[in-house]
Design a protein around this motif. Structure first.
Motif, PDB file in Angstrom:
ATOM      1  N   GLU A   1      23.122  63.241  26.490  1.00  0.00           N
ATOM      2  CA  GLU A   1      24.164  62.356  27.020  1.00  0.00           C
ATOM      3  C   GLU A   1      23.543  60.995  27.283  1.00  0.00           C
ATOM      4  O   GLU A   1      22.403  60.905  27.713  1.00  0.00           O
ATOM      5  CB  GLU A   1      24.705  62.909  28.353  1.00  0.00           C
ATOM      6  CG  GLU A   1      25.562  64.151  28.227  1.00  0.00           C
ATOM      7  CD  GLU A   1      26.944  63.884  27.648  1.00  0.00           C
ATOM      8  OE1 GLU A   1      27.453  62.753  27.805  1.00  0.00           O
ATOM      9  OE2 GLU A   1      27.497  64.800  27.018  1.00  0.00           O
ATOM     10  N   LYS A   2      24.306  59.930  27.016  1.00  0.00           N
ATOM     11  CA  LYS A   2      23.813  58.582  27.322  1.00  0.00           C
ATOM     12  C   LYS A   2      24.927  57.763  27.956  1.00  0.00           C
ATOM     13  O   LYS A   2      26.111  58.083  27.815  1.00  0.00           O
ATOM     14  CB  LYS A   2      23.309  57.907  26.045  1.00  0.00           C
ATOM     15  CG  LYS A   2      24.360  57.782  24.960  1.00  0.00           C
ATOM     16  CD  LYS A   2      23.776  57.170  23.688  1.00  0.00           C
ATOM     17  CE  LYS A   2      24.837  57.142  22.598  1.00  0.00           C
ATOM     18  NZ  LYS A   2      24.329  56.643  21.324  1.00  0.00           N
ATOM     19  N   ASN A   3      24.512  56.704  28.659  1.00  0.00           N
ATOM     20  CA  ASN A   3      25.504  55.824  29.271  1.00  0.00           C
ATOM     21  C   ASN A   3      26.237  55.017  28.210  1.00  0.00           C
ATOM     22  O   ASN A   3      25.690  54.748  27.133  1.00  0.00           O
ATOM     23  CB  ASN A   3      24.824  54.859  30.252  1.00  0.00           C
ATOM     24  CG  ASN A   3      24.474  55.550  31.554  1.00  0.00           C
ATOM     25  OD1 ASN A   3      25.217  56.413  32.031  1.00  0.00           O
ATOM     26  ND2 ASN A   3      23.342  55.195  32.127  1.00  0.00           N
ATOM     27  N   ASP A   4      27.477  54.622  28.519  1.00  0.00           N
ATOM     28  CA  ASP A   4      28.271  53.812  27.587  1.00  0.00           C
ATOM     29  C   ASP A   4      27.503  52.559  27.200  1.00  0.00           C
ATOM     30  O   ASP A   4      26.885  51.916  28.039  1.00  0.00           O
ATOM     31  CB  ASP A   4      29.587  53.376  28.253  1.00  0.00           C
ATOM     32  CG  ASP A   4      30.557  54.539  28.328  1.00  0.00           C
ATOM     33  OD1 ASP A   4      30.304  55.557  27.633  1.00  0.00           O
ATOM     34  OD2 ASP A   4      31.539  54.445  29.077  1.00  0.00           O
ATOM     35  N   GLY A   5      27.542  52.228  25.931  1.00  0.00           N
ATOM     36  CA  GLY A   5      26.943  50.977  25.476  1.00  0.00           C
ATOM     37  C   GLY A   5      25.446  51.052  25.239  1.00  0.00           C
ATOM     38  O   GLY A   5      24.840  50.085  24.799  1.00  0.00           O
TER      39      GLY A   5
ATOM     40  N   GLN B   1      22.134  51.951  23.271  1.00  0.00           N
ATOM     41  CA  GLN B   1      21.717  52.255  21.906  1.00  0.00           C
ATOM     42  C   GLN B   1      20.665  53.352  21.956  1.00  0.00           C
ATOM     43  O   GLN B   1      19.542  53.105  22.375  1.00  0.00           O
ATOM     44  CB  GLN B   1      21.103  51.000  21.242  1.00  0.00           C
ATOM     45  CG  GLN B   1      22.063  49.849  21.034  1.00  0.00           C
ATOM     46  CD  GLN B   1      23.123  50.165  19.983  1.00  0.00           C
ATOM     47  OE1 GLN B   1      22.842  50.837  18.989  1.00  0.00           O
ATOM     48  NE2 GLN B   1      24.352  49.719  20.210  1.00  0.00           N
TER      49      GLN B   1
ATOM     50  N   ASP C   1      19.029  55.807  31.237  1.00  0.00           N
ATOM     51  CA  ASP C   1      20.246  55.641  30.440  1.00  0.00           C
ATOM     52  C   ASP C   1      20.629  56.862  29.615  1.00  0.00           C
ATOM     53  O   ASP C   1      21.652  56.852  28.935  1.00  0.00           O
ATOM     54  CB  ASP C   1      20.086  54.439  29.503  1.00  0.00           C
ATOM     55  CG  ASP C   1      20.165  53.132  30.289  1.00  0.00           C
ATOM     56  OD1 ASP C   1      20.992  53.067  31.218  1.00  0.00           O
ATOM     57  OD2 ASP C   1      19.390  52.214  29.990  1.00  0.00           O
ATOM     58  N   THR C   2      19.748  57.867  29.648  1.00  0.00           N
ATOM     59  CA  THR C   2      20.055  59.086  28.881  1.00  0.00           C
ATOM     60  C   THR C   2      19.694  60.288  29.757  1.00  0.00           C
ATOM     61  O   THR C   2      19.187  60.122  30.864  1.00  0.00           O
ATOM     62  CB  THR C   2      19.188  59.179  27.597  1.00  0.00           C
ATOM     63  OG1 THR C   2      17.818  59.341  27.980  1.00  0.00           O
ATOM     64  CG2 THR C   2      19.338  57.948  26.715  1.00  0.00           C
TER      65      THR C   2
END
Ligand code: ZN
Length: 479
Positions: free
Chosen positions: A77-81, A83, A104-105
């Motif tokens: 899973e990663k945060n929106d936006g 890369q 972020d992940t």
């Protein structure tokens, strides 16, 4: 084995793609690791890997193996936006205030840290009995690896699962589960001429996980909507046009809608009754689910209603069916033993489907709660089907590996570990199906925010976990 070495191996693992269903690179890494150490390794048709280290303590040559187990895959899973390509990019992490964090992940310490600990043991010079390290696949998406495991794949009779998230806690049981689906076929019925439409909406409830949160007395909006419809049918003559609530089988229903057709002029009486009901509901749930609320609005009617007979049976069943805890464990204080989640009610075509989900750490009790749910819906004239059963792991407080792990913990740290079970699934329940005599325990370092970006590992807890595991392996089969 040192925690420094475990962390080093884990850092290597963070660079290996291993999303559930795509564990190939991880599997190859494990097989290469075994080859490098000169250890025997095999892979089964499902994709599970077993690496074996023969006894290094001559006195333990004839002792059955100790099985150390972790799962190869991780939740990606990663945060929106952000890369990040989980199929090739290494996980980025920082060390911050004593925690290893992926901002972020997901970090994949669930269960990469379990894998790293296994490999560190295999390469260590700990004198031990035979060790079998089992690495399952796709734990996070349905436990496919554990399900596909064949009896005889490993020989040990004692298994340590390294997939728990609270240092200082020893897990000795988990729930099994099954879903019971009820379907009501209805006859579309014309809306009475001149009838007015009213839409009722319950929302704002916390919901939560049907295992971990089932004992928190949160509002089940599907059942509460049914409760209102049941009561109101005694006061206002209505036709039920639509009912829709809940979502996933393993989530507590946060929202429910219903559309009713009433005689012109009855809308205000209905809405007043609903407002009074919502007021009572918010008072009942003021502590456990304070944001639950509801609203009532007029709507245009565009479809037929559910025939009155089916609507009556449906509403009665949704009120009568048990939701929540059915029994608490007699062995482990505070553990929910058996529960049901009234998960959702959905309409499609001329069928209304109700999904319910039962859990219990006692296999026979799981069958009984499923029977109760099935009986309730059968009385209401529904067709009933059971799906997706998985077995539980009943706590055994006389377990030898529990005694061994507890004693090791007390001798190392001078305090008692907590002995616990969870009201959710672990792979251990499935292992028991194929290996009924297995003596098991589960423990691990402290992880927070697993399955979501920001997942983190507490480094001080890793030190303790590694010391503890090292000691358990050294002492096995007993001190
Ligand atoms: Zn896990």
């Amino acid at each position: 084995m040192t925690s420094q070495r475990v962390l080093e191996i884990f850092r290597e693992i963070t660079a290996i793609p291993r999303e559930s269903g795509h564990e190939e690179p991880m599997t190859n890494y494990l097989l290469a690791y075994a080859a490098k150490l000169g250890l025997e390794a095999k892979r089964d048709a499902t994709g599970n890997v077993l690496i074996t280290r023969e006894a290094t303590d001559p006195a333990k040559k004839n002792v059955p193996a100790i099985v150390l187990q972790a799962h190869q895959d991780m939740v990606c899973e990663k945060n929106d936006g952000v890369q990040h390509d989980f199929s090739k990019d290494p996980i980025k992490y920082v060390i911050e205030n004593g925690w290893m964090v992926a901002k972020d992940t997901t970090l994949g310490a669930d269960d990469g840290i379990g894998i790293a600990a296994c490999l560190a043991i295999l390469e260590s010079d700990i004198p031990s009995a035979k060790i079998e390290c089992l690495f399952t696949i796709s734990e996070e998406t349905g436990m496919d690896g554990a399900m596909g495991l064949q009896s005889g794949f490993f020989t040990g009779k004692t298994l340590v699962n390294l997939d728990s998230e609270d240092e200082g806690q020893l897990f000795v049981g988990c729930a099994g589960g099954v879903n019971t689906m009820a379907s009501f076929n209805y006859r579309p019925e014309k809306i009475k001429p001149g009838a007015a439409g009213v839409k009722l909406h319950l929302f704002g409830a916390q919901g939560g996980h049907s295992g971990d949160d089932i004992n928190k007395e949160r509002c089940n909006t599907v059942q509460q909507m049914a409760r209102f419809l049941f009561e109101e049918s005694k006061k206002v003559d209505y036709q039920l046009v639509l009912v829709d609530g809940g979502n996933k089988h393993n989530a507590i229903a946060r929202e429910c809608k219903a559309v009713l057709a009433v005689a012109p002029g009855d809308e205000s009486a209905l809405c007043n009754d609903f407002q009074a009901f919502v007021k009572a509901l918010t008072a009942e749930f003021a502590v456990s689910d304070p944001a639950v609320t509801g609203k009532c609005e007029k709507v245009l009617l565009s479809s037929d209603a559910i025939d009155a007979d089916t609507a009556g049976r449906l509403v009665s069943a949704l009120v009568a069916v048990h939701h929540g805890v059915l029994a608490m464990s007699q062995d482990i204080p505070g553990l929910v033993e058996t529960s049901n989640n009234l998960a959702s009610v959905k309409m499609e075509g001329e069928v209304i489907s109700v999904c319910t989900s039962q859990r219990s750490s006692v296999e026979s009790a799981k069958d009984f709660i499923a029977d109760k749910i099935e009986a309730c819906f059968k009385l209401a004239g529904a067709k009933v089907q059971r799906t997706d059963p998985y077995p539980g792991w009943k706590p055994n407080l006389a377990s030898e590996v529990l005694k061994l792990s507890r004693d090791a913990y007390v001798d190392l740290f001078g305090n008692e570990p907590e002995v616990k079970a969870i009201h959710a699934g672990l792979e251990c329940g499935l292992f028991l199906e194929k290996f009924p005599d297995l003596d098991m325990i589960s423990f691990g370092p402290t992880l927070r925010g697993v399955h979501a970006p920001g997942e983190r590992l507490e480094l001080a807890s890793l030190d303790k976990f590694v010391l503890h595991l090292d000691e358990v392996v050294k002492r096995y089969p007993s001190k």
